[in-house]
Design an enzyme around this catalytic site. Structure first.
Site, mmCIF file in Angstrom:
data_model
loop_
_atom_site.group_PDB
_atom_site.id
_atom_site.type_symbol
_atom_site.label_atom_id
_atom_site.label_comp_id
_atom_site.label_asym_id
_atom_site.label_seq_id
_atom_site.Cartn_x
_atom_site.Cartn_y
_atom_site.Cartn_z
ATOM 1 N N CYS A 134 -5.323 98.959 -20.974
ATOM 2 C CA CYS A 134 -4.601 100.652 -20.832
ATOM 3 C C CYS A 134 -5.003 101.250 -20.878
ATOM 4 O O CYS A 134 -4.338 101.953 -20.069
ATOM 5 C CB CYS A 134 -4.756 100.016 -22.968
ATOM 6 N N GLU A 207 0.311 94.141 -23.930
ATOM 7 C CA GLU A 207 1.186 95.268 -22.938
ATOM 8 C C GLU A 207 2.420 95.533 -22.919
ATOM 9 O O GLU A 207 3.751 96.060 -23.633
ATOM 10 C CB GLU A 207 0.140 95.601 -21.652
#
Length: 223
Positions: A134, A207
């Site tokens: 992230c 993600e």
């Protein structure tokens, strides 16, 4: 090769899919449907709340003051990052309270709880590795999209690009990489590399699923 570079190389396909996702291609071009971006923002706000908890866990699991400080830095950055989402959603008349009342999407639950579970059952390295796609990925994406902002100051997603291409975002990513490399020297016998690499690859795949969630929610709203 540093530990982080080894992890990124081992997850090369997953990383390319994540950082080159259609959501980002459309965002860069300014053609991403506003419904997709809005739904993503709300879920990302909820995501950041859970990531703040994960960084608090990192501080708790720290064995040194430097470990605790790094966890605190990530916690503060996550909380500060929510303000971007509040500002952007306010343009649609969506309040913080409305965002917090929105149910978490299964993709949000899956990703954030995976990170928290990894941190609970593993050590500090496991947790920071799960967190890293992230913070590092967003900085890499922001840097890559920065020319689109420079070419068009009126870009519809200018504030988002500016946030993740900023010096602060780039420094947070650099600090995260340095932390993983340092923790690798403390916690990673070579026999554990495959296990840690799978954690990194799994978080990276999540993600990609998060971007796809934004596209899917936007399409459902428009359809």
């Amino acid at each position: 090769m540093t530990l982080f570079n080894r992890l990124k190389t081992a997850a090369g396909t997953e990383w390319s899919t994540y950082t080159g996702h259609s959501f980002l291609q459309q965002l860069e071009a300014g053609t991403l449907p506003k419904a997709a971006f809005r739904n993503y923002l709300i879920q990302d706000y909820l995501f950041l709340i859970q990531f703040a908890r994960a960084y608090a866990l990192a501080a708790y699991k720290g064995r040194t003051l430097a470990d605790i400080t790094q966890g605190l830095r990530g916690l503060n950055a996550s909380v500060e990052e929510t303000e971007l989402h509040v500002r952007l959603c306010a343009e649609w008349g969506i309040s913080r309270e409305q965002m917090e009342a929105t149910p978490e999407h299964p993709a949000t639950v899956a990703y954030t709880r995976y990170v928290l579970d990894t941190g609970m059952r593993g050590d500090l390295l496991d947790l920071h590795v799960a967190l890293s796609p992230c913070v590092v990925g967003y900085a890499e994406i922001g840097a890559r999209l920065k020319p689109a902002l420079q070419a068009n100051p009126d870009h519809p997603y200018a504030e988002w690009i500016a946030e993740y291409s900023s010096e602060q975002s780039q420094q947070l990513a650099a600090d995260a990489i340095a932390e993983i490399d340092a923790l690798g020297e403390r916690f990673l016998p070579e026999s554990r590399f495959r296990e840690v690499a799978e954690t990194f690859a799994t978080a990276t795949r999540m993600e990609s699923a998060f971007w796809q969630m934004g596209l899917d929610l936007g399409a459902a709203e428009q359809g």
